[in-house]
Write an enzyme that holds these catalytic residues in place. Structure first.
Site, PDB file in Angstrom:
ATOM      1  N   LYS A 192       0.881  -1.181   0.000  1.00 45.31           N
ATOM      2  CA  LYS A 192       0.000   0.000   0.000  1.00 45.31           C
ATOM      3  C   LYS A 192       0.911   1.221   0.000  1.00 45.31           C
ATOM      4  O   LYS A 192       1.475   1.603   1.028  1.00 45.31           O
ATOM      5  CB  LYS A 192      -0.892  -0.019   1.252  1.00 45.31           C
ATOM      6  CG  LYS A 192      -2.226   0.696   1.107  1.00 45.31           C
ATOM      7  CD  LYS A 192      -2.143   2.159   0.768  1.00 45.31           C
ATOM      8  CE  LYS A 192      -1.773   3.019   1.951  1.00 45.31           C
ATOM      9  NZ  LYS A 192      -1.536   4.438   1.567  1.00 45.31           N
ATOM     10  N   CYS A 301      14.170  10.597   6.605  1.00 46.01           N
ATOM     11  CA  CYS A 301      14.118  10.152   8.009  1.00 46.01           C
ATOM     12  C   CYS A 301      15.452  10.315   8.696  1.00 46.01           C
ATOM     13  O   CYS A 301      15.525  10.620   9.883  1.00 46.01           O
ATOM     14  CB  CYS A 301      13.661   8.706   8.070  1.00 46.01           C
ATOM     15  SG  CYS A 301      14.704   7.592   7.123  1.00 46.01           S
ATOM     16  N   GLU A 404       9.881  16.625  14.562  1.00 44.49           N
ATOM     17  CA  GLU A 404      10.357  16.369  13.209  1.00 44.49           C
ATOM     18  C   GLU A 404       9.644  17.323  12.249  1.00 44.49           C
ATOM     19  O   GLU A 404       8.425  17.218  12.059  1.00 44.49           O
ATOM     20  CB  GLU A 404      10.059  14.911  12.817  1.00 44.49           C
ATOM     21  CG  GLU A 404      10.635  14.533  11.469  1.00 44.49           C
ATOM     22  CD  GLU A 404      10.269  13.105  11.053  1.00 44.49           C
ATOM     23  OE1 GLU A 404       9.097  12.721  11.180  1.00 44.49           O
ATOM     24  OE2 GLU A 404      11.168  12.389  10.584  1.00 44.49           O
TER      25      GLU A 404
HETATM   26  P1  NAD Z   1       2.575   8.558   7.308  1.00 39.43           P
HETATM   27  O1  NAD Z   1       2.755   7.780   8.573  1.00 39.43           O
HETATM   28  O2  NAD Z   1       1.586   9.646   7.291  1.00 39.43           O
HETATM   29  O3  NAD Z   1       2.172   7.580   6.115  1.00 39.43           O
HETATM   30  C1  NAD Z   1       2.963   6.469   5.754  1.00 39.43           C
HETATM   31  C2  NAD Z   1       2.067   5.420   5.133  1.00 39.43           C
HETATM   32  O4  NAD Z   1       1.155   4.952   6.115  1.00 39.43           O
HETATM   33  C3  NAD Z   1       1.214   5.914   3.971  1.00 39.43           C
HETATM   34  O5  NAD Z   1       1.168   4.911   2.968  1.00 39.43           O
HETATM   35  C4  NAD Z   1      -0.150   6.096   4.608  1.00 39.43           C
HETATM   36  O6  NAD Z   1      -1.189   5.981   3.696  1.00 39.43           O
HETATM   37  C5  NAD Z   1      -0.161   4.959   5.600  1.00 39.43           C
HETATM   38  N1  NAD Z   1      -1.084   5.106   6.719  1.00 39.43           N
HETATM   39  C6  NAD Z   1      -1.542   6.241   7.305  1.00 39.43           C
HETATM   40  N2  NAD Z   1      -2.389   5.947   8.305  1.00 39.43           N
HETATM   41  C7  NAD Z   1      -2.484   4.596   8.365  1.00 39.43           C
HETATM   42  C8  NAD Z   1      -3.190   3.697   9.199  1.00 39.43           C
HETATM   43  N3  NAD Z   1      -3.992   4.116  10.187  1.00 39.43           N
HETATM   44  N4  NAD Z   1      -3.042   2.378   8.991  1.00 39.43           N
HETATM   45  C9  NAD Z   1      -2.222   1.913   8.010  1.00 39.43           C
HETATM   46  N5  NAD Z   1      -1.541   2.725   7.180  1.00 39.43           N
HETATM   47  C10 NAD Z   1      -1.655   4.053   7.357  1.00 39.43           C
HETATM   48  O7  NAD Z   1       4.029   9.068   6.923  1.00 39.43           O
HETATM   49  P2  NAD Z   1       4.418  10.039   5.708  1.00 39.43           P
HETATM   50  O8  NAD Z   1       4.007  11.414   6.076  1.00 39.43           O
HETATM   51  O9  NAD Z   1       3.935   9.431   4.431  1.00 39.43           O
HETATM   52  O10 NAD Z   1       6.012   9.917   5.700  1.00 39.43           O
HETATM   53  C11 NAD Z   1       6.858  10.715   6.444  1.00 39.43           C
HETATM   54  C12 NAD Z   1       7.343  10.005   7.701  1.00 39.43           C
HETATM   55  O11 NAD Z   1       8.032   8.810   7.354  1.00 39.43           O
HETATM   56  C13 NAD Z   1       8.340  10.813   8.511  1.00 39.43           C
HETATM   57  O12 NAD Z   1       8.029  10.746   9.871  1.00 39.43           O
HETATM   58  C14 NAD Z   1       9.672  10.108   8.242  1.00 39.43           C
HETATM   59  O13 NAD Z   1      10.660  10.277   9.238  1.00 39.43           O
HETATM   60  C15 NAD Z   1       9.232   8.702   8.121  1.00 39.43           C
HETATM   61  N6  NAD Z   1      10.248   7.903   7.436  1.00 39.43           N
HETATM   62  C16 NAD Z   1      11.016   7.037   8.174  1.00 39.43           C
HETATM   63  C17 NAD Z   1      12.022   6.293   7.568  1.00 39.43           C
HETATM   64  C18 NAD Z   1      12.897   5.366   8.371  1.00 39.43           C
HETATM   65  O14 NAD Z   1      13.590   4.547   7.776  1.00 39.43           O
HETATM   66  N7  NAD Z   1      12.912   5.453   9.701  1.00 39.43           N
HETATM   67  C19 NAD Z   1      12.235   6.420   6.195  1.00 39.43           C
HETATM   68  C20 NAD Z   1      11.444   7.321   5.466  1.00 39.43           C
HETATM   69  C21 NAD Z   1      10.445   8.048   6.108  1.00 39.43           C
END
Ligand code: NAD
Length: 511
Positions: A192, A301, A404
């Site tokens: 997804k 991240c 962040e």
């Molecule tokens: P997000 O958590 O909003 O969304 C990530 C994914 O989760 C999306 O596909 C979204 O549709 C899905 N999602 C949202 N709510 C959900 C739920 N209730 N159940 C299941 N899936 C759900 O994150 P974002 O804004 O897309 O990405 C940015 C974040 O990702 C930042 O916090 C960043 O630090 C983190 N990130 C971490 C790493 C790492 O390796 N630690 C790498 C890249 C990004």
């Protein structure tokens, strides 16, 4: 407009035509799948917020179809010899490389990430497939653990169909980092992707299918997190969820997966410190500090979003830093000269901009930037551009030092000695990465031991080596990726204990 930008725009329009002309569907069980509901959402480019097309919004029913396809495909995929899986994953890597330019252009247009970085993303995605392809034949290997009158040995077997949920910041590379080890381990996948960056995931699953991956082994359902993502984490056929995204979403997923006892792997947010000591090579440190927060729009991240600078070199370092930040090239992401492109979405733009006001309210100094970027400064009219920003005179308790921001925004804080540096570095909820710049090897070792983070780089800037463990402590994650660590997540370890037939068995009911 430069000739290269003009050429890139012509090429990307050819790629985007399919997305503009028809609703982008899911891809399930080896074919495009429109979904049950007929619902869709619009996708827009961060460059100018113009609509690029409609995307099918996956429902719980669509997720169910995909999960059942993954469950049906699992027995045959699991039974396939590791060598055969290896060869197939190499074919996928070849195909990703062959399509690297298309992937880079589309991803850059869809995410706003500058092409200079995205051109490497597809290549890194191919490397992920190759790395785990070569490990597929040995994925089941275990240990030999002899005991008195018994031989114990362990082996590993794939856990089953898994869910992969990814964010929008570098979507193609990140999804391959999860999907490649899952497939190498013998799991089938339902992916997804993030709703703000749907296109490169569609390219990926098609490429994999065309390279010969059997139907149902890899399925992609587009849609919103709260609906499609949630349904995936709750589905009983899905045995584990690999999630990359925000820490708060990780908490939701843990709750959602509780009823079906999901195994989870979380890569979450960060507020990573880069600690620069007076004894460091300050020129190299400066290059790394700039690179690790202003590349990839700061939407990374592992970005070093907190600079901890030793008081004795603070003035000189910050002066040079400010001059570099001021010269960063904001622009169209498809322009090869661009260093900082637009932020992913107007909602994210609002979030990042709110910290500009907050910094002033909290009493920090806005040394560079701190606002929307103008067209004169390189922005495209109507796009989500901000000026690369440097906050100085900040304290660790401020929200700009704790939260962040996920944009091209650096918060600088000064410290006097090593003990204070450690306290500041660890004084946040997150614990993903830490960067240390010092010329003293003893201090490097002490700092590496003291930082509460999953990854420490000393005198370096996030150089990755695929066998090494990647992941975070505290609110930054659960579990590690990379090398064998990935197989530990996607596989069950089983112990087999065989008797030599010589030991005495306790006899009950025998007088
Ligand atoms: P997000 O958590 O909003 O969304 C990530 C994914 O989760 C999306 O596909 C979204 O549709 C899905 N999602 C949202 N709510 C959900 C739920 N209730 N159940 C299941 N899936 C759900 O994150 P974002 O804004 O897309 O990405 C940015 C974040 O990702 C930042 O916090 C960043 O630090 C983190 N990130 C971490 C790493 C790492 O390796 N630690 C790498 C890249 C990004």
């Amino acid at each position: 407009m430069s000739d290269e930008l003009a050429q890139n725009l012509v090429e990307v329009e050819q790629q985007l035509a399919r997305f503009r002309n028809a609703t982008l569907t899911h891809f399930v069980n080896g074919a495009a799948y429109a979904g049950e509901s007929g619902e869709s959402f619009t996708n827009a480019s961060p460059i100018d917020n113009s609509v690029t097309g409609l995307v099918a919004a996956g429902s719980a029913a669509d997720i169910d179809v995909a999960c059942r396809a993954a469950a049906d495909a699992f027995p045959a995929w699991r039974a396939m010899a590791g060598e055969a899986r290896r060869d197939l994953l190499h074919r996928i890597a070849d195909a990703v490389e062959a399509n690297a330019r298309e992937i880079a252009l589309v991803e850059s247009y869809d995410t706003g990430q500058a092409l200079r970085f995205m051109s490497k993303a597809a290549v890194r995605g191919a490397e992920n497939f190759r790395f785990f392809a070569d490990r597929a034949p040995g994925a089941q290997d275990g240990l030999s653990l002899p005991a008195a009158e018994h031989l114990n040995f362990s082996l590993r077997q794939p856990i089953g169909p898994v869910g992969v949920i990814t964010p929008w910041n570098t979507p193609f590379m990140l999804s391959t980092w999860k999907i490649a080890p899952a497939l190498a381990a013998g799991c089938t996948v339902v992916h997804k992707p993030a709703e703000w960056s749907p296109y490169s995931a569609a390219l990926l699953v098609e490429i994999m299918h065309d390279a010969g991956l059997p139907a149902g082994v890899m399925n992609t359902v587009q849609g919103l997190g709260e609906e499609a993502g949630k349904a995936l984490t709750e589905h009983p056929d899905i045995k584990a969820v690999a999630f990359v995204g925000e820490s708060v979403t990780g908490s939701h997923i843990m709750r959602q997966g509780a009823a079906t006892l999901k195994r989870v792997h979380f890569e979450l947010g960060g507020k990573n410190p880069v600690v620069v000591f007076e004894d460091a090579d300050l020129e190299r440190a400066l290059d790394a500090v700039v690179f690790m927060i202003y590349s990839l729009n700061g939407e990374r991240c592992t970005s070093s979003s907190r600079l901890l600078i030793q008081g004795s070199v603070k003035e000189e370092f910050l002066q040079k830093l400010a001059a570099r930040v001021d010269q960063l090239k904001v622009g169209h992401p498809l322009d090869p000269a661009t260093e900082v492109g637009p932020l992913i979405h107007p909602r994210h733009l609002d979030k990042v901009c709110s910290y500009f006001d907050l910094a002033r309210e909290e009493g920090a100094a806005v040394a560079v930037g701190g606002g929307r970027a103008s067209v004169a400064a390189g922005a495209v009219e109507g796009g989500n551009f901000v000026t690369p920003t440097l906050f100085t005179d900040a304290s660790n308790h401020m929200r700009i030092a704790q939260e962040e921001i996920f944009g091209p925004v650096l918060t600088a804080i000064s410290f006097q000695d090593e003990a204070e540096a450690v306290a500041l570095a660890n004084g946040v909820d997150y614990g993903l990465a830490g960067y240390v710049w010092t010329g003293d090897s003893g201090r490097a070792i002490r700092m590496a031991q003291a930082l509460d983070v999953g990854m420490v780089w000393v005198n370096s800037e996030n150089n990755r080596h695929l066998p090494t463990p990647f992941g975070g402590m505290k609110a930054s994650g659960i579990g590690r990726d990379g090398g064998d660590y990935s197989f530990d997540f996607y596989m069950e370890t089983k112990n087999v204990c065989i008797a030599a037939g010589t030991h005495g068995i306790p006899q009950l009911g025998n007088g």
